[in-house]
Scaffold this active site. Structure first.
Site, mmCIF file in Angstrom:
data_model
loop_
_atom_site.group_PDB
_atom_site.id
_atom_site.type_symbol
_atom_site.label_atom_id
_atom_site.label_comp_id
_atom_site.label_asym_id
_atom_site.label_seq_id
_atom_site.Cartn_x
_atom_site.Cartn_y
_atom_site.Cartn_z
ATOM 1 N N CYS A 70 0.820 -1.211 0.000
ATOM 2 C CA CYS A 70 0.000 0.000 0.000
ATOM 3 C C CYS A 70 0.857 1.265 0.000
ATOM 4 O O CYS A 70 1.528 1.561 0.990
ATOM 5 C CB CYS A 70 -0.917 -0.030 1.220
ATOM 6 S SG CYS A 70 -1.808 1.502 1.526
ATOM 7 N N CYS A 73 -0.044 3.848 2.711
ATOM 8 C CA CYS A 73 0.386 3.334 4.021
ATOM 9 C C CYS A 73 1.859 3.655 4.255
ATOM 10 O O CYS A 73 2.251 4.063 5.355
ATOM 11 C CB CYS A 73 0.187 1.822 4.097
ATOM 12 S SG CYS A 73 -1.531 1.288 3.937
#
Length: 146
Positions: A70, A73
């Site tokens: 991600c 993230c």
């Protein structure tokens, strides 16, 4: 180009993430605070570990549900680490949603997107923030930690 390669080599060895600023030719460096440099973020390894750290804790725990693949993230990780240093009265944890040992934790928290930040107090979820909105995460941490 040689200067860029030299900077990348230095960044790699000193644990600094280098990214190209969108629409700019300059480089920006973001310092990652890993366990060796003072981060207080606990990486949860399995369901028993989660229960011990979160369900068995009376205070506020902020749980970052994340994934290695991600991009957002990865972008907010340094800010989450810094937040853990600012709020020493709060537990900060990371849960990798792709870990087979944490499937039940992810299901129980009803995680449908990453990053998702779950604010848990006394083992009960108080609030969730979906997405990489660190301003909201900081504000909610400050609000619930009082």
């Amino acid at each position: 180009m040689a200067l860029v390669n030299a900077f990348r080599a230095i960044a790699h060895t000193s644990n600094v993430s280098v990214r190209r600023a969108v629409g700019q030719a300059s480089w920006q460096a973001t310092r990652f605070y890993s366990a060796s440099t003072g981060s207080r973020v606990i990486e949860v390894t399995d369901e028993a570990h989660y229960k011990k750290e979160v369900d068995g804790y009376a205070g506020l725990a902020v749980v970052d549900f994340t994934a290695k693949w991600c991009g957002p993230c990865k972008q907010v990780a340094p800010q989450f680490d810094l937040l853990s240093l600012k709020h020493t009265d709060v537990k900060f944890l990371k849960v990798d949603i792709d870990s087979e040992d944490l499937e039940e934790v992810v299901k129980r928290a009803k995680i449908s997107a990453v990053p998702t930040f779950d604010f848990v107090k006394g083992g009960v979820s108080q609030h969730q923030i979906r997405g990489a909105d660190m301003n909201s995460v900081q504000a909610k941490t400050a609000e619930l930690s009082q």
